[in-house]
Design an enzyme around this catalytic site. Sequence first.
Site, PDB file in Angstrom:
ATOM      1  N   ASP A 203      19.226 -46.306  47.288  1.00 32.83           N
ATOM      2  CA  ASP A 203      18.785 -47.742  46.957  1.00 32.83           C
ATOM      3  C   ASP A 203      19.001 -48.236  45.640  1.00 32.83           C
ATOM      4  O   ASP A 203      19.400 -49.200  45.112  1.00 32.83           O
ATOM      5  CB  ASP A 203      17.294 -47.670  47.110  1.00 32.83           C
ATOM      6  CG  ASP A 203      16.801 -47.161  48.571  1.00 32.83           C
ATOM      7  OD1 ASP A 203      17.581 -47.335  49.459  1.00 32.83           O
ATOM      8  OD2 ASP A 203      15.860 -46.544  48.690  1.00 32.83           O
TER       9      ASP A 203
ATOM     10  N   LEU B 206      28.913 -40.997  48.370  1.00 30.68           N
ATOM     11  CA  LEU B 206      29.101 -39.528  48.665  1.00 30.68           C
ATOM     12  C   LEU B 206      28.186 -38.570  47.735  1.00 30.68           C
ATOM     13  O   LEU B 206      28.760 -37.251  47.647  1.00 30.68           O
ATOM     14  CB  LEU B 206      30.621 -39.201  48.829  1.00 30.68           C
ATOM     15  CG  LEU B 206      31.503 -39.928  49.637  1.00 30.68           C
ATOM     16  CD1 LEU B 206      32.963 -39.632  49.528  1.00 30.68           C
ATOM     17  CD2 LEU B 206      31.080 -39.806  51.120  1.00 30.68           C
TER      18      LEU B 206
ATOM     19  N   LYS C 189      12.994 -48.563  51.601  1.00 30.19           N
ATOM     20  CA  LYS C 189      14.309 -48.908  50.750  1.00 30.19           C
ATOM     21  C   LYS C 189      14.450 -50.421  50.626  1.00 30.19           C
ATOM     22  O   LYS C 189      15.069 -50.491  49.604  1.00 30.19           O
ATOM     23  CB  LYS C 189      15.012 -48.704  52.191  1.00 30.19           C
ATOM     24  CG  LYS C 189      15.262 -47.082  52.486  1.00 30.19           C
ATOM     25  CD  LYS C 189      16.501 -46.875  53.438  1.00 30.19           C
ATOM     26  CE  LYS C 189      16.716 -45.410  53.400  1.00 30.19           C
ATOM     27  NZ  LYS C 189      17.087 -44.658  52.187  1.00 30.19           N
ATOM     28  N   GLY C 190      13.485 -51.454  51.028  1.00 28.30           N
ATOM     29  CA  GLY C 190      13.810 -52.945  50.741  1.00 28.30           C
ATOM     30  C   GLY C 190      13.120 -52.723  49.310  1.00 28.30           C
ATOM     31  O   GLY C 190      13.838 -53.405  48.665  1.00 28.30           O
TER      32      GLY C 190
END
Length: 299
Positions: free
Chosen positions: A245, A214, A38-39
């Site tokens: 991301d 969402l 994710k980073g």
Amino acid sequence: MLHNFGSINLDHFYRVPHLVRPGETLAGHDYRVGLGGKGANQSLAMARAGGKVRHWGRLGRHDAWAKELLEQAGVDTDSIALVDEPGGHAIIQVDDHGENAILLFPGANHGFSEAGLSELIEAADPGDWLLAQNECNALAKALELAHARGLNIAFNPAPMTEDVAALPLELCRLLFVNRGEAEELTGLPEGAAASELLDALTERLPDTETVLTLGGEGAWYQHGETRLFQPPLPVTPRDTTAAGDTFIGYYLAARQAELPVETCLARAATAAAIGVQRLGATESIPELADVEALLEQDT
């Protein structure tokens, strides 16, 4: 400058007819290895969106090519340490409907020391931004040190764990959550309305800006009495692996450029919509020119 205290993983992608069930052996029909975490995804998305981002990370020395990919995309990689321990990696199943299931091994991402974090944070300028997710260790200490240094904190509690509830979330200026993360943070039941989630988040973190994503139902921004809605874009997803991301990286790049919140939301949603129509994690993240071209078509 935005400093991303974030994970770097190698993603092993398997394309499957459906997500593997307990006790089942299933043959996949595609396999690839790529840069993920994710980073790293969020840093790369922000760089492709034109933002200035420096990544703080730890990576197995034999996986140095992943650092080179980030650098080629425009990410400042001077604070990525190459280490002798195993790097993080993920086993990712993607089914024929675009849904995914992920098995994560944190590896070097969980090797940060408090002394090392202190050094990184002291080198940042007050007023800079710190972005964090939940794939690195010493997260509470990082948030506390960053706040004391005068950094603006943006936090994405993914993957969501019970430990997130104990973090000093009130130190965050900006919080990115999806439906499941919002439900976990607020204690509301599955399927709660967006308005209920936003009300509960405001009650818990009244001074924090919140972006609630969402998926196919769009996204919301709220801060104080302000609440803005970004409608969903009509697309058929092929792979949702890095959609969140991509959204975050593009939103923060637009925020860094001091664009209005409505524009930040529109750019982020458009980038994510392009990404879910492609396979892979970092491979799916679009360039800014692609996003701007699609936005121009819709105006």
